[in-house]
Design a protein around this motif. Sequence first.
Motif, PDB file in Angstrom:
ATOM      1  N   LEU A 127       0.791  -1.245  -0.069  1.00  0.00           N
ATOM      2  CA  LEU A 127      -0.024  -0.056   0.043  1.00  0.00           C
ATOM      3  C   LEU A 127       1.029   1.324   0.027  1.00  0.00           C
ATOM      4  N   GLY A 128       2.009   1.086   0.735  1.00  0.00           N
ATOM      5  CA  GLY A 128       2.956   2.397   0.829  1.00  0.00           C
ATOM      6  C   GLY A 128       3.415   2.708  -0.406  1.00  0.00           C
ATOM      7  N   LYS A 129       3.904   1.673  -1.148  1.00  0.00           N
ATOM      8  CA  LYS A 129       4.359   1.778  -2.577  1.00  0.00           C
ATOM      9  C   LYS A 129       3.429   2.374  -3.526  1.00  0.00           C
ATOM     10  N   SER A 130       2.138   1.833  -3.339  1.00  0.00           N
ATOM     11  CA  SER A 130       1.082   2.377  -4.302  1.00  0.00           C
ATOM     12  C   SER A 130       0.664   3.824  -3.862  1.00  0.00           C
ATOM     13  N   ILE A 131       0.952   4.499  -2.633  1.00  0.00           N
ATOM     14  CA  ILE A 131       0.456   5.654  -2.371  1.00  0.00           C
ATOM     15  C   ILE A 131       1.616   6.645  -3.069  1.00  0.00           C
ATOM     16  N   ILE A 132       2.915   6.207  -3.000  1.00  0.00           N
ATOM     17  CA  ILE A 132       3.960   7.168  -3.530  1.00  0.00           C
ATOM     18  C   ILE A 132       3.630   7.022  -5.063  1.00  0.00           C
ATOM     19  N   ALA A 133       2.961   5.873  -5.490  1.00  0.00           N
ATOM     20  CA  ALA A 133       3.118   5.981  -6.927  1.00  0.00           C
ATOM     21  C   ALA A 133       1.908   6.732  -7.507  1.00  0.00           C
ATOM     22  N   PHE A 138       2.589   7.989 -11.310  1.00  0.00           N
ATOM     23  CA  PHE A 138       3.372   7.067 -12.047  1.00  0.00           C
ATOM     24  C   PHE A 138       2.887   5.728 -11.758  1.00  0.00           C
ATOM     25  N   SER A 139       1.601   5.675 -11.060  1.00  0.00           N
ATOM     26  CA  SER A 139       1.081   4.346 -10.697  1.00  0.00           C
ATOM     27  C   SER A 139       0.707   3.464 -11.996  1.00  0.00           C
ATOM     28  N   ASN A 140       0.437   4.012 -12.989  1.00  0.00           N
ATOM     29  CA  ASN A 140       0.329   3.110 -14.125  1.00  0.00           C
ATOM     30  C   ASN A 140       1.501   2.402 -14.534  1.00  0.00           C
ATOM     31  N   ARG A 141       2.690   2.913 -14.480  1.00  0.00           N
ATOM     32  CA  ARG A 141       4.067   2.433 -14.756  1.00  0.00           C
ATOM     33  C   ARG A 141       4.212   1.271 -13.760  1.00  0.00           C
ATOM     34  N   GLU A 142       3.864   1.574 -12.560  1.00  0.00           N
ATOM     35  CA  GLU A 142       4.235   0.361 -11.521  1.00  0.00           C
ATOM     36  C   GLU A 142       3.149  -0.666 -11.452  1.00  0.00           C
ATOM     37  N   PHE A 143       1.969  -0.416 -12.106  1.00  0.00           N
ATOM     38  CA  PHE A 143       0.902  -1.595 -12.083  1.00  0.00           C
ATOM     39  C   PHE A 143       1.404  -2.527 -13.515  1.00  0.00           C
ATOM     40  N   ASN A 144       1.888  -1.762 -14.460  1.00  0.00           N
ATOM     41  CA  ASN A 144       2.383  -2.401 -15.719  1.00  0.00           C
ATOM     42  C   ASN A 144       3.217  -3.636 -15.448  1.00  0.00           C
ATOM     43  N   LYS A 145       4.236  -3.202 -14.221  1.00  0.00           N
ATOM     44  CA  LYS A 145       5.102  -4.147 -13.903  1.00  0.00           C
ATOM     45  C   LYS A 145       4.661  -5.409 -13.011  1.00  0.00           C
ATOM     46  N   GLU A 146       3.324  -5.193 -12.542  1.00  0.00           N
ATOM     47  CA  GLU A 146       3.040  -5.993 -11.471  1.00  0.00           C
ATOM     48  C   GLU A 146       2.128  -7.201 -11.824  1.00  0.00           C
ATOM     49  N   PHE A 147       0.820  -6.436 -12.538  1.00  0.00           N
ATOM     50  CA  PHE A 147      -0.345  -7.388 -12.842  1.00  0.00           C
ATOM     51  C   PHE A 147      -1.186  -6.625 -13.704  1.00  0.00           C
ATOM     52  N   ASN A 157      -5.709  -4.488  -4.595  1.00  0.00           N
ATOM     53  CA  ASN A 157      -4.958  -3.113  -4.610  1.00  0.00           C
ATOM     54  C   ASN A 157      -5.851  -1.908  -4.475  1.00  0.00           C
ATOM     55  N   PHE A 158      -5.758  -1.369  -3.214  1.00  0.00           N
ATOM     56  CA  PHE A 158      -6.721  -0.071  -2.848  1.00  0.00           C
ATOM     57  C   PHE A 158      -6.475   1.075  -3.876  1.00  0.00           C
ATOM     58  N   LEU A 159      -5.344   1.070  -4.390  1.00  0.00           N
ATOM     59  CA  LEU A 159      -5.215   2.333  -5.318  1.00  0.00           C
ATOM     60  C   LEU A 159      -5.138   1.782  -6.905  1.00  0.00           C
ATOM     61  N   LEU A 160      -5.546   0.817  -7.228  1.00  0.00           N
ATOM     62  CA  LEU A 160      -5.607   0.278  -8.317  1.00  0.00           C
ATOM     63  C   LEU A 160      -6.171   1.322  -9.532  1.00  0.00           C
ATOM     64  N   VAL A 385       4.474   9.849   3.847  1.00  0.00           N
ATOM     65  CA  VAL A 385       3.673   8.893   4.698  1.00  0.00           C
ATOM     66  C   VAL A 385       3.813   7.515   3.888  1.00  0.00           C
ATOM     67  N   GLY A 386       3.735   7.594   2.575  1.00  0.00           N
ATOM     68  CA  GLY A 386       3.965   6.342   1.830  1.00  0.00           C
ATOM     69  C   GLY A 386       5.111   5.658   2.071  1.00  0.00           C
ATOM     70  N   PHE A 387       6.244   6.403   2.062  1.00  0.00           N
ATOM     71  CA  PHE A 387       7.362   5.544   2.362  1.00  0.00           C
ATOM     72  C   PHE A 387       7.625   5.029   3.761  1.00  0.00           C
ATOM     73  N   LEU A 388       6.957   5.946   4.549  1.00  0.00           N
ATOM     74  CA  LEU A 388       7.048   5.165   6.187  1.00  0.00           C
ATOM     75  C   LEU A 388       6.262   3.852   6.072  1.00  0.00           C
ATOM     76  N   VAL A 389       5.211   3.967   5.505  1.00  0.00           N
ATOM     77  CA  VAL A 389       4.363   2.937   5.197  1.00  0.00           C
ATOM     78  C   VAL A 389       5.061   1.597   4.843  1.00  0.00           C
ATOM     79  N   THR A 390       5.863   1.807   3.962  1.00  0.00           N
ATOM     80  CA  THR A 390       6.728   0.545   3.355  1.00  0.00           C
ATOM     81  C   THR A 390       7.708   0.231   4.356  1.00  0.00           C
ATOM     82  N   LYS A 391       8.113   0.972   5.456  1.00  0.00           N
ATOM     83  CA  LYS A 391       9.062   0.429   6.546  1.00  0.00           C
ATOM     84  C   LYS A 391       8.522   0.236   7.944  1.00  0.00           C
ATOM     85  N   VAL A 392       7.646   0.909   8.324  1.00  0.00           N
ATOM     86  CA  VAL A 392       7.329   0.871   9.696  1.00  0.00           C
ATOM     87  C   VAL A 392       6.730  -0.246  10.133  1.00  0.00           C
ATOM     88  N   ASP A 393       6.122  -1.064   9.150  1.00  0.00           N
ATOM     89  CA  ASP A 393       5.335  -2.080   9.502  1.00  0.00           C
ATOM     90  C   ASP A 393       6.420  -3.404   9.885  1.00  0.00           C
TER      91      ASP A 393
END
Length: 678
Positions: A127-133, A138-147, A157-160, A385-393
Amino acid sequence: MGRAEQLEISRKRKAIELSGSEGFRTDVNGLRAWAVMSVVLYHFGVYGFAGGFVGVDIFFVISGFLMAGIIFKGLEARGQGWFGSQFSLSDFYLSRARRIVPALAVLCVFLVVLGWLILFPVEYASLGKSIIAAIGFFSNREFNKEFSYFDDAAQENFLLHTWSLSVEWQFYMLLPLSILLLWRVSSNRDFHALIFIVGAAVSLAISMKFSSSKPMYAFYMLPSRAWELLLGGALFLASHRFVFGAMVRRWLEVLGYGLIVFSILMFDESTRWPGFNALVPVFGTLLVLVSAQQKSAFSSGKIAQWLGKNSYSIYLWHWPLAVGMLYIQGRNRPDFVFVGILLSIVLGWLSFRFVEVPGRRILSGKSKVVSVYRLVTVFVFVSCVGFLVTKVDNFYSHRLPEKAIQDFAELRDVNPRQAECHIYGTGVHPECTYGGEKLGAIVIGDSHAGALVRAVENSLPNKNLSVLDWTYAACPTILDIKHVSDSTYRCGETVRRFLEKSHHLPSSVPLIIINRLSVYTIGYNEPELKVKYGAPLNYLTKKHKVRDDEFLSEMQKGVIDTACEFAKDRPVYMVRPVPELAINVPKSMARGVLLGINGEVSISLDEYTRRQKYVVDTQDMAAARCGVKILDPIPILCGSGACRGDHDGLPIYFDDDHLSLRGANLLVPMFREIFEGR
């Protein structure tokens, strides 16, 4: 005033109305309502809206139309901006950001809080990565790599849905720069319209090419989507040439909405998209725009206008709610769906009223510098916030109940050598062995065989024996089977190669055939995949559009003939189908713990029997014809009239239809029957 002058004035008035230079257009606003509601109803699985995803294509055309209007009206007006015009590049970008960013930022922060409560560490980091994207567009580029947009993984994915915002933003960045460069050459609208059309033709060609070879790229990326926005812009530029009488305009609108409705009703997830097929809703939208009906029954009503005004926020909030329906297994419950749609509209209105409108005002500031400062602050804050989410958990995973963590961990309870030994696509088959040095058994089949191969190893009578792994993803054990569209599919020839190899292996070694045969024959049982893959994906002699008796008979013959060919050399065993539960078992159970609901998954034994009748009959025919022996896991996996996804309170599947290592080991006593008396 003469007749000719009156006609010319009338012509100019209609051209002005079409170009929108006299202000707000109710038809465009109403068209937004059609677009957003078709997407919402599609995502909530409402019957009849299988093609509702075309709403995004409608939005793209509208955006291209409106953005071209803003830019060219500014350039053509006299002022102090570029080349003596009133157009300001910085004002254009700031205006777009004020329109899009506030509601998106609030949604992202809301999901951070919600995710802390209901997501597991790996999901929260994602989710944190999706928030940053998303906030960086640039979320379209990230999703193109994933699914793929239509994949099961994407549906969680909440931000698809922010992929489309990224496409539009990227278009907004490039469009005015391109126009300003061309403005040096000519300020003539016809010249720019021609450039737009040429650009659209190139983009459409890219879209059509990649829709088959690289469907994810074609769906997500700007080069294959730009044609939809460019055609909208071209229509604005050529609007002075489209002057029709009232009757013609009414019929153009009817035809336009007809094409849109046709797209919604007739297209679905199995349709190649966007490519050539997307021309249908795109041209429908263009016809509605060119008709410029300000008092249309289709779009001018109060409800349509209200939905159109709130469409952006409704679009933003509906998808997280649709994902939430999946989390609580409510996608197929009409009451849950109704509440989800209603909440989408209510939250969209609240977002528009208390976020979009005041957000634009707050981000405006007293000067351009202040506006930029406030916008950058929002971008930086949400990105951080998105970056912290990728790390804090990683440090606070203990926030979740231990039972939930334990259930969720079953997602990874798979053969640790799976990536090495279970091939996908065109990979070279490694033919792994598990156990000792002497061959004791052969396992052949698809991913269901790959899930059970270690249980066969654990059932071997002594440590000196081994299991040979002949498993291949999405490959039923049928000689010469082919795929309707995948030219890289090597399943049929691989099975034949294994048959040839088996002639040279000791005849006392048993061969165990394990497949999810129901999928290749009668189709998927997962609701989403039923629609996506309605037609057969495999064939033997000719392609079939439906799963009719001819297709089923041919597949049945292929299964039996193949098993009997292997049985000429050695004992052959066929395993009855593992129950397919249609819902991801470990995720459902883990989320059930978090949400305080019953997340256990099961199907009735009667449901299993009905679905697997064709497979069971086929296996019985093989047994009668050439002595194939049957292994039945149902007495172990099912009891008291139900087939459950858990045992002793823990999941035994790593998804909806593959047994985990824990589940597979429950079948060790069944496999031991093969070696008794040997």
